[in-house]
Design an enzyme around this catalytic site. Structure first.
Site, PDB file in Angstrom:
ATOM      1  N   HIS A 181      16.265  15.593   5.811  1.00 34.57           N
ATOM      2  CA  HIS A 181      15.211  16.561   5.962  1.00 34.57           C
ATOM      3  C   HIS A 181      15.873  17.851   6.606  1.00 34.57           C
ATOM      4  CE1 HIS A 181      10.782  17.419   6.247  1.00 34.57           C
ATOM      5  NE2 HIS A 181      10.828  16.510   5.048  1.00 34.57           N
ATOM      6  N   HIS A 196      10.287   3.361  -0.476  1.00 36.75           N
ATOM      7  CA  HIS A 196      10.501   3.965   1.156  1.00 36.75           C
ATOM      8  C   HIS A 196      10.517   2.955   1.794  1.00 36.75           C
ATOM      9  CE1 HIS A 196       9.705   8.455   0.747  1.00 36.75           C
ATOM     10  NE2 HIS A 196       9.728   8.191  -0.307  1.00 36.75           N
ATOM     11  N   ASP A 203      17.364  10.759   3.275  1.00 33.40           N
ATOM     12  CA  ASP A 203      16.892  12.071   3.405  1.00 33.40           C
ATOM     13  C   ASP A 203      17.030  12.491   4.779  1.00 33.40           C
ATOM     14  OD1 ASP A 203      15.378  14.282   3.399  1.00 33.40           O
ATOM     15  OD2 ASP A 203      13.498  13.667   2.656  1.00 33.40           O
ATOM     16  N   ARG A 247      15.012   4.049  -0.456  1.00 34.93           N
ATOM     17  CA  ARG A 247      15.301   5.148   0.508  1.00 34.93           C
ATOM     18  C   ARG A 247      15.188   4.462   1.999  1.00 34.93           C
ATOM     19  NH1 ARG A 247      12.390  11.034   1.909  1.00 34.93           N
ATOM     20  NH2 ARG A 247      11.649   9.825   3.829  1.00 34.93           N
ATOM     21  N   ARG A 290      15.937  18.515  -7.151  1.00 39.60           N
ATOM     22  CA  ARG A 290      14.565  17.790  -6.601  1.00 39.60           C
ATOM     23  C   ARG A 290      13.143  18.442  -7.154  1.00 39.60           C
ATOM     24  NH1 ARG A 290      13.371  13.489  -4.269  1.00 39.60           N
ATOM     25  NH2 ARG A 290      12.064  14.233  -2.482  1.00 39.60           N
ATOM     26  N   GLU A 329      11.143   9.971  -7.406  1.00 39.46           N
ATOM     27  CA  GLU A 329      10.595   9.291  -6.142  1.00 39.46           C
ATOM     28  C   GLU A 329       9.254   8.721  -6.127  1.00 39.46           C
ATOM     29  OE1 GLU A 329      10.118  12.211  -2.909  1.00 39.46           O
ATOM     30  OE2 GLU A 329       9.705  10.806  -1.429  1.00 39.46           O
ATOM     31  N   TYR A 383      11.401  11.749  11.691  1.00 43.09           N
ATOM     32  CA  TYR A 383      10.997  12.091  10.639  1.00 43.09           C
ATOM     33  C   TYR A 383      11.023  10.918   9.597  1.00 43.09           C
ATOM     34  CZ  TYR A 383      10.962  13.215   5.637  1.00 43.09           C
ATOM     35  OH  TYR A 383      10.903  13.072   4.361  1.00 43.09           O
ATOM     36  N   GLU A 429      13.379  19.940  -3.019  1.00 47.64           N
ATOM     37  CA  GLU A 429      11.768  19.726  -3.016  1.00 47.64           C
ATOM     38  C   GLU A 429      11.046  21.045  -2.577  1.00 47.64           C
ATOM     39  OE1 GLU A 429      11.694  16.388  -0.392  1.00 47.64           O
ATOM     40  OE2 GLU A 429      11.038  17.415   1.238  1.00 47.64           O
ATOM     41  N   HIS A 483      10.726  14.939  -6.403  1.00 49.58           N
ATOM     42  CA  HIS A 483       9.969  14.868  -5.290  1.00 49.58           C
ATOM     43  C   HIS A 483       8.719  13.973  -5.653  1.00 49.58           C
ATOM     44  CE1 HIS A 483       7.981  17.118  -1.699  1.00 49.58           C
ATOM     45  NE2 HIS A 483       8.270  15.901  -1.383  1.00 49.58           N
ATOM     46  N   GLU A 538      20.112  13.378   0.785  1.00 46.61           N
ATOM     47  CA  GLU A 538      19.038  14.376   0.682  1.00 46.61           C
ATOM     48  C   GLU A 538      18.966  15.554   1.467  1.00 46.61           C
ATOM     49  OE1 GLU A 538      15.312  12.711  -0.554  1.00 46.61           O
ATOM     50  OE2 GLU A 538      14.139  14.914  -0.091  1.00 46.61           O
ATOM     51  N   TRP A 583      12.324  20.862  10.788  1.00 51.33           N
ATOM     52  CA  TRP A 583      11.682  19.468  10.786  1.00 51.33           C
ATOM     53  C   TRP A 583      12.058  18.743   9.314  1.00 51.33           C
ATOM     54  CZ3 TRP A 583       8.162  17.092   7.858  1.00 51.33           C
ATOM     55  CH2 TRP A 583       7.370  17.838   6.737  1.00 51.33           C
TER      56      TRP A 583
HETATM   57  O1  LIG Z   1      11.498  13.307   0.519  1.00 50.67           O
HETATM   58  C1  LIG Z   1      10.505  13.487   0.745  1.00 50.67           C
HETATM   59  O2  LIG Z   1       9.493  12.768  -0.026  1.00 50.67           O
HETATM   60  C2  LIG Z   1      10.037  14.239   1.764  1.00 50.67           C
HETATM   61  O3  LIG Z   1      10.867  15.136   2.223  1.00 50.67           O
HETATM   62  C3  LIG Z   1       8.592  14.643   2.080  1.00 50.67           C
HETATM   63  O4  LIG Z   1       8.114  13.774   2.865  1.00 50.67           O
HETATM   64  C4  LIG Z   1       8.030  16.059   2.738  1.00 50.67           C
HETATM   65  O5  LIG Z   1       8.352  16.038   3.999  1.00 50.67           O
HETATM   66  C5  LIG Z   1       6.459  16.196   2.288  1.00 50.67           C
HETATM   67  O6  LIG Z   1       6.419  16.030   1.056  1.00 50.67           O
HETATM   68  C6  LIG Z   1       6.198  17.443   2.900  1.00 50.67           C
HETATM   69  O7  LIG Z   1       5.072  17.732   2.495  1.00 50.67           O
HETATM   70 MG   LIG Z   2      12.685  14.925   1.312  1.00 50.72          MG
END
Ligand SMILES: O=C(O)[C@@H](O)[C@@H](O)[C@H](O)[C@H](O)CO
Ligand SMILES: [Mg+2]
Length: 403
Positions: A213, A122, A211, A147, A284, A340, A159, A263, A313, A237, A403
């Site tokens: 989200h 990340h 991502d 990522r 995921r 990930e 986020y 996820e 995930h 994603e 979110w």
């Molecule tokens: O791709 C990811 O890893 C996320 O979207 C996570 O940060 C996710 O928001 C968290 O695991 C939520 O608990």
């Molecule tokens: Mg994610």
């Protein structure tokens, strides 16, 4: 081999993590991750009140029968709390079976399909420059896939961006939900420039992931996917919420950017259309939130029929126990894509000693019998549970948003 005892261990060495430990009459024990971020104690109550009493005295080897017993017996079907509780039992039982066979778990699943598992790290920054520095740090550490997420000018918080550079971001960072503000237009204008800058500085070989989200509408997602095609993303994603699986038909009509989803899913039924109609490229859904190895294996096998690959995930709210088990799964699963990886902080690593190792952008699960992850219960007890909530997101006019 009889189940003698089963107990739940809740610990907060920097973040809340829930672990199930199942002990057998042969002295072999297994552990499973039961962490559902922001709703931890719901799973604890579910396990302690409704699952664990019914496990005592059962044959630990009957993993499939216990899975069906817990799934069908619950009557209500699916749901993150139920499926996380079932996953914890399932992974602990697979751990026991592999230890009893004196084999690493990947051997029981069918043996190695690959020598090592590619992971993505990340890189986050408050702007494009900051993010590029973090990409450089990851490349230096050996990552082949990164990522990228960055702040957007005019939006106060975004986020997936760490508060300070070099740190990991933490979604559950306040007692009650923090409120963030979102602006899709600003994001869509800015984020393609991030990918252009990454390609420009790091060339064509680095795998780039991103991502969204769940924050776009399907047509906005189609537009973004199309706009970023020149930068050749490994995946985009959660570009839109996927409860409405059909909405991905619209996105697919507009873009060839590969898509990753799942996820938040906990059952094969959540992704059936997405997979069967080849509306996504990576699934995921991972062990802890989708019924453990027994159920995720069904999802992966189904996905293989449609050339959809796995991309589990692996944020920090998935404990080292989930990570260890996932790495065995990734080592076996024929249709593996990527895994990930977000490093856990040192205190967490100390509570959960593990056999898995990182080297050159890849992980290996290790050859310890079982999934190779343990818990130091005395140390775990020193970090009591602390309530932490995931945030909410609002548009500038106050409308509640994804979110
Ligand atoms: O791709 C990811 O890893 C996320 O979207 C996570 O940060 C996710 O928001 C968290 O695991 C939520 O608990
Ligand atoms: Mg994610």
């Amino acid at each position: 081999m009889e189940i003698l005892e089963a107990r739940v261990i809740v610990t907060c060495p920097g973040r809340n993590l829930v672990t199930l430990k199942i002990v057998t009459d042969e002295g072999i024990y297994g552990i499973g991750d039961a962490t559902l971020n922001g709703r931890e104690l719901a799973v604890v109550a579910y396990l302690e009140e409704h699952v664990l009493p019914a496990l005592i005295g059962r044959d630990a080897h009957r993993i499939e029968d216990i899975w069906q017993y817990l799934y069908r017996g619950a009557y209500w079907r699916r749901g993150p709390v139920t499926m996380t509780a079932i996953a914890a039992v399932d992974v602990a039982l697979w751990d026991i079976k592999a230890k009893a066979a004196n084999m690493p778990l990947y051997q029981l699943l069918g043996g190695k399909s690959r020598e090592r598992v590619m992971v993505y790290g990340h890189a986050t920054g408050k702007d494009i420059e900051g993010c590029l520095d973090e990409v450089a740090r990851h490349v230096e550490l050996g990552y082949k896939a990164v990522r990228v997420q960055c702040g957007v000018p005019g939006i106060a918080t975004t986020y997936g961006v760490a508060k300070r550079s070099g740190e990991r971001y933490e979604p559950a960072d306040s007692d009650l939900p923090a409120e963030h503000v979102w602006d899709t237009a600003k994001y869509l204008n800015y984020v393609p420039k991030l990918f252009a800058a990454v390609r420009e500085r790091f060339g064509d070989d680095l795998h780039i992931l991103h991502d969204v989200h769940h924050r776009l509408t399907p047509i906005e997602a189609g537009r973004l996917g199309k706009a970023v095609e020149p930068y050749n993303l490994f995946w985009l994603e959660d570009c839109t919420p996927a409860e409405n699986q059909q909405s991905f038909r619209l996105i697919r009509q507009h873009t060839t950017t590969p898509l990753a989803v799942g996820e938040v899913f906990n059952s094969i039924h959540d992704c059936r259309e997405l997979i069967q109609e080849q509306l996504i490229d990576y699934i995921r859904t991972t062990l802890v939130h989708a019924g453990g190895i027994t159920h995720v294996r069904r999802i992966a096998d189904f996905a293989a029929l449609f050339q959809v690959r796995t991309g589990f995930h692996g944020a920090t709210d998935l404990s080292p126990v989930c990570m260890g088990a996932a790495l065995h799964f990734d080592t076996w699963v024929p249709n593996f894509g990527i895994q990930e990886h977000m490093p856990h902080e040192d205190r967490i690593e100390e509570v959960f000693p593990h056999a898995y190792r990182f080297e050159d952008g890849h992980f290996t699960p290790g050859d310890a019998p079982g999934h190779g992850v343990d818990i130091d219960e005395d140390l775990a007890r020193q970090y009591p549970y602390k309530r932490a909530s995931l945030p909410v997101n609002r548009l500038e006019d106050g409308t509640l948003w994804h979110w």
